[in-house]
Motif scaffolding. Structure first.
Motif, PDB file in Angstrom:
ATOM      1  N   GLU A   9       0.838  -1.205   0.000  1.00 58.11           N
ATOM      2  CA  GLU A   9       0.000   0.000   0.000  1.00 58.11           C
ATOM      3  C   GLU A   9       0.875   1.258   0.000  1.00 58.11           C
ATOM      4  O   GLU A   9       0.628   2.198  -0.760  1.00 58.11           O
ATOM      5  CB  GLU A   9      -0.916  -0.019   1.222  1.00 58.11           C
ATOM      6  CG  GLU A   9      -1.928   1.103   1.245  1.00 58.11           C
ATOM      7  CD  GLU A   9      -2.856   0.980   2.443  1.00 58.11           C
ATOM      8  OE1 GLU A   9      -2.819   1.890   3.299  1.00 58.11           O
ATOM      9  OE2 GLU A   9      -3.590  -0.026   2.514  1.00 58.11           O
ATOM     10  N   ASN A  11       3.963   1.459  -1.019  1.00 55.60           N
ATOM     11  CA  ASN A  11       4.662   1.510  -2.294  1.00 55.60           C
ATOM     12  C   ASN A  11       3.785   2.114  -3.373  1.00 55.60           C
ATOM     13  O   ASN A  11       4.236   2.926  -4.185  1.00 55.60           O
ATOM     14  CB  ASN A  11       5.130   0.112  -2.709  1.00 55.60           C
ATOM     15  CG  ASN A  11       5.625   0.100  -4.141  1.00 55.60           C
ATOM     16  OD1 ASN A  11       4.919  -0.355  -5.042  1.00 55.60           O
ATOM     17  ND2 ASN A  11       6.821   0.616  -4.349  1.00 55.60           N
ATOM     18  N   HIS A  12       2.517   1.725  -3.392  1.00 57.04           N
ATOM     19  CA  HIS A  12       1.593   2.283  -4.381  1.00 57.04           C
ATOM     20  C   HIS A  12       1.513   3.804  -4.236  1.00 57.04           C
ATOM     21  O   HIS A  12       1.603   4.544  -5.222  1.00 57.04           O
ATOM     22  CB  HIS A  12       0.203   1.658  -4.247  1.00 57.04           C
ATOM     23  CG  HIS A  12      -0.808   2.312  -5.132  1.00 57.04           C
ATOM     24  ND1 HIS A  12      -0.813   2.141  -6.499  1.00 57.04           N
ATOM     25  CD2 HIS A  12      -1.805   3.177  -4.844  1.00 57.04           C
ATOM     26  CE1 HIS A  12      -1.781   2.873  -7.020  1.00 57.04           C
ATOM     27  NE2 HIS A  12      -2.398   3.509  -6.029  1.00 57.04           N
ATOM     28  N   LYS A  13       1.374   4.288  -3.003  1.00 58.39           N
ATOM     29  CA  LYS A  13       1.310   5.737  -2.765  1.00 58.39           C
ATOM     30  C   LYS A  13       2.604   6.418  -3.191  1.00 58.39           C
ATOM     31  O   LYS A  13       2.598   7.484  -3.802  1.00 58.39           O
ATOM     32  CB  LYS A  13       1.018   6.025  -1.289  1.00 58.39           C
ATOM     33  CG  LYS A  13      -0.393   5.655  -0.882  1.00 58.39           C
ATOM     34  CD  LYS A  13      -0.607   5.877   0.604  1.00 58.39           C
ATOM     35  CE  LYS A  13      -1.993   5.393   1.014  1.00 58.39           C
ATOM     36  NZ  LYS A  13      -2.185   5.453   2.462  1.00 58.39           N
ATOM     37  N   ASN A  14       3.736   5.800  -2.864  1.00 55.37           N
ATOM     38  CA  ASN A  14       5.029   6.362  -3.233  1.00 55.37           C
ATOM     39  C   ASN A  14       5.226   6.400  -4.742  1.00 55.37           C
ATOM     40  O   ASN A  14       5.794   7.357  -5.279  1.00 55.37           O
ATOM     41  CB  ASN A  14       6.155   5.554  -2.579  1.00 55.37           C
ATOM     42  CG  ASN A  14       7.514   6.137  -2.854  1.00 55.37           C
ATOM     43  OD1 ASN A  14       7.829   7.226  -2.383  1.00 55.37           O
ATOM     44  ND2 ASN A  14       8.320   5.424  -3.617  1.00 55.37           N
ATOM     45  N   SER A  15       4.750   5.379  -5.424  1.00 55.69           N
ATOM     46  CA  SER A  15       4.957   5.297  -6.873  1.00 55.69           C
ATOM     47  C   SER A  15       4.254   6.423  -7.632  1.00 55.69           C
ATOM     48  O   SER A  15       4.650   6.767  -8.744  1.00 55.69           O
ATOM     49  CB  SER A  15       4.493   3.937  -7.404  1.00 55.69           C
ATOM     50  OG  SER A  15       3.078   3.833  -7.363  1.00 55.69           O
ATOM     51  N   LEU A  16       3.244   7.031  -7.017  1.00 54.91           N
ATOM     52  CA  LEU A  16       2.532   8.130  -7.667  1.00 54.91           C
ATOM     53  C   LEU A  16       3.424   9.361  -7.836  1.00 54.91           C
ATOM     54  O   LEU A  16       3.168  10.203  -8.701  1.00 54.91           O
ATOM     55  CB  LEU A  16       1.279   8.495  -6.861  1.00 54.91           C
ATOM     56  CG  LEU A  16       0.257   7.369  -6.698  1.00 54.91           C
ATOM     57  CD1 LEU A  16      -0.869   7.800  -5.760  1.00 54.91           C
ATOM     58  CD2 LEU A  16      -0.276   6.914  -8.040  1.00 54.91           C
ATOM     59  N   HIS A  17       4.476   9.454  -7.002  1.00 54.12           N
ATOM     60  CA  HIS A  17       5.386  10.595  -7.059  1.00 54.12           C
ATOM     61  C   HIS A  17       6.802  10.184  -7.465  1.00 54.12           C
ATOM     62  O   HIS A  17       7.713  11.003  -7.396  1.00 54.12           O
ATOM     63  CB  HIS A  17       5.434  11.294  -5.690  1.00 54.12           C
ATOM     64  CG  HIS A  17       4.080  11.663  -5.184  1.00 54.12           C
ATOM     65  ND1 HIS A  17       3.348  12.706  -5.691  1.00 54.12           N
ATOM     66  CD2 HIS A  17       3.306  11.097  -4.244  1.00 54.12           C
ATOM     67  CE1 HIS A  17       2.188  12.783  -5.074  1.00 54.12           C
ATOM     68  NE2 HIS A  17       2.140  11.803  -4.187  1.00 54.12           N
ATOM     69  N   TYR A  18       6.972   8.953  -7.887  1.00 52.12           N
ATOM     70  CA  TYR A  18       8.286   8.416  -8.237  1.00 52.12           C
ATOM     71  C   TYR A  18       8.752   8.984  -9.574  1.00 52.12           C
ATOM     72  O   TYR A  18       8.012   8.998 -10.546  1.00 52.12           O
ATOM     73  CB  TYR A  18       8.213   6.886  -8.299  1.00 52.12           C
ATOM     74  CG  TYR A  18       9.490   6.213  -8.712  1.00 52.12           C
ATOM     75  CD1 TYR A  18      10.529   6.059  -7.815  1.00 52.12           C
ATOM     76  CD2 TYR A  18       9.655   5.721 -10.001  1.00 52.12           C
ATOM     77  CE1 TYR A  18      11.706   5.428  -8.185  1.00 52.12           C
ATOM     78  CE2 TYR A  18      10.824   5.088 -10.380  1.00 52.12           C
ATOM     79  CZ  TYR A  18      11.844   4.950  -9.473  1.00 52.12           C
ATOM     80  OH  TYR A  18      13.006   4.318  -9.840  1.00 52.12           O
ATOM     81  N   ASP A  19       9.989   9.457  -9.604  1.00 54.59           N
ATOM     82  CA  ASP A  19      10.588   9.960 -10.840  1.00 54.59           C
ATOM     83  C   ASP A  19      11.926   9.244 -11.033  1.00 54.59           C
ATOM     84  O   ASP A  19      12.884   9.516 -10.312  1.00 54.59           O
ATOM     85  CB  ASP A  19      10.807  11.472 -10.756  1.00 54.59           C
ATOM     86  CG  ASP A  19      11.351  12.063 -12.046  1.00 54.59           C
ATOM     87  OD1 ASP A  19      11.738  11.294 -12.967  1.00 54.59           O
ATOM     88  OD2 ASP A  19      11.409  13.299 -12.130  1.00 54.59           O
ATOM     89  N   PRO A  20      12.012   8.327 -11.990  1.00 52.31           N
ATOM     90  CA  PRO A  20      13.240   7.553 -12.172  1.00 52.31           C
ATOM     91  C   PRO A  20      14.452   8.418 -12.530  1.00 52.31           C
ATOM     92  O   PRO A  20      15.586   7.990 -12.349  1.00 52.31           O
ATOM     93  CB  PRO A  20      12.905   6.573 -13.301  1.00 52.31           C
ATOM     94  CG  PRO A  20      11.719   7.140 -13.982  1.00 52.31           C
ATOM     95  CD  PRO A  20      10.983   7.965 -12.967  1.00 52.31           C
TER      96      PRO A  20
END
Length: 165
Positions: A9, A11-20
């Motif tokens: 859960e 990780n899903h929230k974090n992935s919304l703001h993830y910039d590789p």
């Protein structure tokens, strides 16, 4: 909710703001840290942020073959040139002998291990840090190529104390 589901859960929230583009496999500080898996030794406790250093962790912060493999990859493929070895006070591996650990776990599991396991139990944290540093210096692919220094994380104060080689 299980711990794994909570991680998923988050990780899903974090992935919304993830910039590789903001992260790299190459540590910003060209630093690798070999340390114990103890939860008290965290990036913030070491003054590090995500992306600053490679963290190689195992029970006891031991320079096992696999840890050395990771450090060699870290240096030759990803540009690290310094290694910190960090053990800590109040380590569980200091509280029992190798045979005590085997007996306890075999008894609790109800059967012997089906493969050899070495726990690397120790009694002197300073001596253990020195032993790990020597293991790293003994490897021809690391000796003379990287700076290696050893430390004890004092869980009572949160401070690192250097262990002279």
């Amino acid at each position: 909710m299980s711990a794994i589901n909570r991680v998923l859960e988050a990780n899903h929230k974090n992935s919304l703001h993830y910039d590789p583009r903001e992260v790299s496999p190459h540590p910003r500080m060209a630093l690798a840290v070999l340390t114990c898996m103890d939860t008290r030794i965290s990036l913030p406790a070491l003054g590090l942020k995500v992306g600053d250093a490679h963290m190689i962790r195992n029970a006891g912060g031991i320079a096992t073959d696999d840890a050395i493999r990771s450090l060699v990859v870290s240096h030759y493929l990803l540009g690290t040139n310094e290694i910190m070895v960090i053990n800590h006070t109040d380590c569980g591996l200091m509280k029992a002998s190798e045979s005590d650990l085997h007996h306890k776990i075999s008894t609790e599991a109800g059967k012997p291990a089906n493969a050899s396991v070495k726990f690397h139990a120790f009694h002197d944290v300073n001596a253990n840090v020195r032993e790990q540093i020597e293991q790293l210096y003994a490897h021809t692919w690391l000796k003379g190529r990287v700076k290696i220094r050893g430390f004890v994380f004092e869980v009572e104060t949160g401070r690192l104390r250097e262990v002279p080689r």
